[in-house]
Design a protein around this motif. Structure first.
Motif, PDB file in Angstrom:
ATOM      1  N   ALA A  80       0.984  -1.103  -0.041  1.00 28.78           N
ATOM      2  CA  ALA A  80       0.112   0.162   0.116  1.00 28.78           C
ATOM      3  C   ALA A  80       0.676   1.241   0.047  1.00 28.78           C
ATOM      4  N   ARG A  81       1.952   1.411   0.685  1.00 28.11           N
ATOM      5  CA  ARG A  81       2.817   2.365   0.950  1.00 28.11           C
ATOM      6  C   ARG A  81       3.498   2.717  -0.395  1.00 28.11           C
ATOM      7  N   LYS A  82       3.705   1.641  -1.008  1.00 31.99           N
ATOM      8  CA  LYS A  82       4.473   1.831  -2.372  1.00 31.99           C
ATOM      9  C   LYS A  82       3.647   2.278  -3.508  1.00 31.99           C
ATOM     10  N   ALA A  83       2.291   1.723  -3.419  1.00 33.60           N
ATOM     11  CA  ALA A  83       1.229   2.226  -4.507  1.00 33.60           C
ATOM     12  C   ALA A  83       0.944   3.692  -4.271  1.00 33.60           C
ATOM     13  N   ILE A  84       0.895   4.264  -2.843  1.00 33.92           N
ATOM     14  CA  ILE A  84       0.482   5.541  -2.551  1.00 33.92           C
ATOM     15  C   ILE A  84       1.662   6.302  -3.117  1.00 33.92           C
ATOM     16  N   ASP A  85       2.953   6.111  -3.051  1.00 30.96           N
ATOM     17  CA  ASP A  85       4.136   6.775  -3.596  1.00 30.96           C
ATOM     18  C   ASP A  85       4.246   6.701  -5.045  1.00 30.96           C
ATOM     19  N   ASN A  86       3.949   5.562  -5.763  1.00 32.50           N
ATOM     20  CA  ASN A  86       3.957   5.483  -7.053  1.00 32.50           C
ATOM     21  C   ASN A  86       3.064   6.230  -7.560  1.00 32.50           C
ATOM     22  N   ASN A  87       1.859   6.439  -7.072  1.00 25.00           N
ATOM     23  CA  ASN A  87       0.701   7.161  -7.609  1.00 25.00           C
ATOM     24  C   ASN A  87       0.790   8.814  -7.265  1.00 25.00           C
ATOM     25  N   TYR A  88       1.895   9.227  -6.497  1.00 26.49           N
ATOM     26  CA  TYR A  88       1.956  10.569  -5.992  1.00 26.49           C
ATOM     27  C   TYR A  88       0.668  11.069  -5.295  1.00 26.49           C
ATOM     28  N   LEU A  89       0.228  10.046  -4.479  1.00 22.86           N
ATOM     29  CA  LEU A  89      -0.959  10.349  -3.688  1.00 22.86           C
ATOM     30  C   LEU A  89      -0.623  10.850  -2.511  1.00 22.86           C
ATOM     31  N   GLN A  90      -1.684  11.795  -1.783  1.00 21.71           N
ATOM     32  CA  GLN A  90      -1.239  12.120  -0.477  1.00 21.71           C
ATOM     33  C   GLN A  90      -2.058  11.059   0.621  1.00 21.71           C
ATOM     34  N   GLY A  91      -1.335  10.467   1.366  1.00 27.34           N
ATOM     35  CA  GLY A  91      -1.880   9.391   2.166  1.00 27.34           C
ATOM     36  C   GLY A  91      -0.901   8.890   3.141  1.00 27.34           C
ATOM     37  N   LYS A  92      -1.373   7.646   4.100  1.00 27.38           N
ATOM     38  CA  LYS A  92      -0.620   7.243   4.871  1.00 27.38           C
ATOM     39  C   LYS A  92      -1.236   5.713   4.997  1.00 27.38           C
ATOM     40  N   VAL A  93      -0.599   4.914   5.441  1.00 25.50           N
ATOM     41  CA  VAL A  93      -0.826   3.356   6.063  1.00 25.50           C
ATOM     42  C   VAL A  93      -0.808   3.612   7.450  1.00 25.50           C
ATOM     43  N   ILE A  94      -1.766   3.346   8.270  1.00 25.64           N
ATOM     44  CA  ILE A  94      -1.717   3.125   9.803  1.00 25.64           C
ATOM     45  C   ILE A  94      -2.026   1.635   9.949  1.00 25.64           C
ATOM     46  N   THR A  95      -1.434   1.186  10.974  1.00 22.65           N
ATOM     47  CA  THR A  95      -1.147  -0.209  11.504  1.00 22.65           C
ATOM     48  C   THR A  95      -1.463  -0.487  12.760  1.00 22.65           C
ATOM     49  N   TYR A  96      -2.214  -1.179  13.104  1.00 22.95           N
ATOM     50  CA  TYR A  96      -2.740  -1.630  14.564  1.00 22.95           C
ATOM     51  C   TYR A  96      -2.818  -3.131  14.477  1.00 22.95           C
ATOM     52  N   PRO A  97      -3.233  -3.706  15.719  1.00 24.66           N
ATOM     53  CA  PRO A  97      -3.288  -5.211  15.905  1.00 24.66           C
ATOM     54  C   PRO A  97      -4.816  -5.518  15.227  1.00 24.66           C
ATOM     55  N   ARG A  98      -4.999  -6.604  15.011  1.00 23.74           N
ATOM     56  CA  ARG A  98      -6.393  -7.302  14.192  1.00 23.74           C
ATOM     57  C   ARG A  98      -7.447  -6.903  15.448  1.00 23.74           C
ATOM     58  N   SER A  99      -8.428  -6.126  14.952  1.00 24.57           N
ATOM     59  CA  SER A  99      -9.511  -5.692  15.531  1.00 24.57           C
ATOM     60  C   SER A  99     -10.817  -5.757  14.985  1.00 24.57           C
ATOM     61  N   GLY A 100     -10.676  -6.022  13.731  1.00 21.23           N
ATOM     62  CA  GLY A 100     -12.282  -6.097  13.159  1.00 21.23           C
ATOM     63  C   GLY A 100     -12.228  -4.826  12.369  1.00 21.23           C
ATOM     64  N   VAL A 101     -13.289  -4.669  11.211  1.00 20.07           N
ATOM     65  CA  VAL A 101     -13.204  -3.644  10.149  1.00 20.07           C
ATOM     66  C   VAL A 101     -13.834  -2.529  10.965  1.00 20.07           C
ATOM     67  N   ASN A 102     -15.001  -2.614  11.921  1.00 25.75           N
ATOM     68  CA  ASN A 102     -15.519  -1.478  12.348  1.00 25.75           C
ATOM     69  C   ASN A 102     -14.352  -0.491  13.245  1.00 25.75           C
ATOM     70  N   LYS A 103     -13.396  -1.358  13.966  1.00 26.01           N
ATOM     71  CA  LYS A 103     -12.587  -0.448  14.599  1.00 26.01           C
ATOM     72  C   LYS A 103     -11.419  -0.102  13.585  1.00 26.01           C
ATOM     73  N   ALA A 104     -11.283  -0.734  12.699  1.00 25.77           N
ATOM     74  CA  ALA A 104     -10.264  -0.247  11.699  1.00 25.77           C
ATOM     75  C   ALA A 104     -10.734   1.069  10.815  1.00 25.77           C
ATOM     76  N   ILE A 105     -12.131   1.169  10.518  1.00 25.61           N
ATOM     77  CA  ILE A 105     -12.739   2.230  10.033  1.00 25.61           C
ATOM     78  C   ILE A 105     -12.785   3.462  11.002  1.00 25.61           C
ATOM     79  N   ASN A 106     -13.266   3.079  12.300  1.00 25.68           N
ATOM     80  CA  ASN A 106     -13.089   4.504  13.508  1.00 25.68           C
ATOM     81  C   ASN A 106     -11.730   5.069  13.384  1.00 25.68           C
ATOM     82  N   ARG A 107     -10.579   4.062  13.269  1.00 22.82           N
ATOM     83  CA  ARG A 107      -9.284   4.653  13.207  1.00 22.82           C
ATOM     84  C   ARG A 107      -8.838   5.403  12.007  1.00 22.82           C
TER      85      ARG A 107
END
Length: 364
Positions: A80-107
């Motif tokens: 994901a980081r490589k694709a963001i850089d290659n496409n010159y996108l503004q963005g980031k990847v945030i990583t946390y322990p596995r906790s489910g999609v709802n919590k991932a969306i909240n984050r």
């Protein structure tokens, strides 16, 4: 009565679907700043294509990408980081322990910096109209707090189960469009959702589908939720019975949870949503599946008392209707299959399903 309730509920929905017509969104004059949140778990094979797709369909200087990596065990974050850089996108990847999609969306939402947020999946595609059409409807009125688009199923093979999805989707969007005209729909498609931050609330991290829960929270805050049929998300659907059964029962369970745990919407000030839309959905999700299978049992018993062959004939007819879906998508076959998913989902509500393994990923 047992047979009359399912027939009445679906008669209402069929009439609603047949008479519902959607409006073409007005083209945007100016593209607003948006944040796109992508919850991801073990999406190494699909996340780069997803980010490439987003880079092609919306101005890069108007878009912030946040990949919320939910404890992936593969190279999702790195790819994901490589694709963001290659496409010159503004963005980031945030990583946390596995906790489910709802919590991932909240984050992801917490990390976003714009007032409009788009939630999408890591394994499908938008077309060039998807985001503009979502935003056009979202910004068309101050009382609209969230919008969702149409999900287009793509299968690598045909089966009764993949065909049932196609038949189901052919009427699903029309029902949601009708509900939007009445007031709001909360039956959103999770990979194609946009909302105003001011209208949203934090998602329950353990109970309820993220899309339906988000929509219900928006409605309870006094906003409306609208369905946008022209905003498409193309998603691979499994053609194998085991894969689709697992996916559909999980989705049914999460939708049932969202409905049950947000039933306090009935005390909110939301007009025809609480008097028409929500009560009909409660009947559809909780009452109709039970009544449907109970009516089959009762009618089989009654016919068998007259002549055992009549009872066997009814069961054979139902099986033939289901199997007919493998030859050509049809509503009757899809209806029976989805009643089974909802019925099994009722029992599955007793389990904690907020964390699950993704289905097979196939390049679209």
């Amino acid at each position: 009565m047992v047979t009359a309730i399912p027939l009445t509920v679906y008669f209402i929905y069929i009439i609603a679907a047949l008479t519902s017509k959607s409006k073409t969104p007005i083209p945007l004059e100016n593209y607003p700043l948006i944040s796109i949140v992508i919850p991801a778990y073990n999406e190494e094979s699909s996340i780069a294509d997803r980010l490439n797709n987003l880079a092609d369909i919306y101005p890069k200087d108007k878009m912030e990408i946040i990949v919320s990596n939910d404890g992936s065990e593969d190279k999702t974050a790195e790819v994901a980081r490589k694709a963001i850089d290659n496409n010159y996108l503004q963005g980031k990847v945030i990583t946390y322990p596995r906790s489910g999609v709802n919590k991932a969306i909240n984050r992801g939402i917490n990390e976003s910096s714009n007032d409009i947020v788009v939630i999408t999946g890591a394994d499908g595609l938008f077309d060039e109209k998807t985001i503009p059409d979502l935003l056009s409807v979202l910004l068309s009125s101050p009382d609209i707090g969230a919008v969702s688009g149409d999900l287009i199923p793509i299968a690598k093979g045909e089966s009764v189960f993949s065909n049932s999805e196609a038949a189901y989707r052919s009427i699903y969007g029309k029902i949601c469009t009708w509900e939007s005209k009445v007031h709001s729909t909360y039956c959103f498609n999770g990979p194609v959702v946009a909302f105003k931050k001011e209208a949203s609330s934090i998602l329950n991290t353990r109970r309820g589908a993220d899309d339906a829960s988000m929509a219900l929270s928006v409605i309870k805050k006094g906003y409306r939720c609208q369905y946008v049929p022209s905003a498409k998300f193309y998603e691979y659907v499994p053609d194998k019975f085991y894969e689709q059964r697992r996916q559909k029962i999980r989705r049914s369970t999460r939708l049932l949870e969202a409905t049950f745990f947000n039933r306090d919407v009935l005390s909110a000030s939301c007009g025809k949503f609480k008097t028409i839309v929500f009560p009909l959905r409660i009947l559809m999700f909780f009452v109709v599946p039970t009544m449907f299978f109970l009516s089959i049992i009762l009618w089989t018993a009654v016919l068998a008392l007259i002549n055992p062959l009549y009872g066997l004939g009814l069961i054979a007819l139902i099986i033939l209707i289901v199997i007919s879906g493998s030859l050509k998508p049809n509503i009757l076959s899809s209806f029976i299959i989805y009643q089974a998913y909802l019925f099994l989902g009722l029992f599955n509500m007793l389990r904690d399903v907020h964390i699950w393994e993704p289905t097979e990923r196939v390049k679209i």
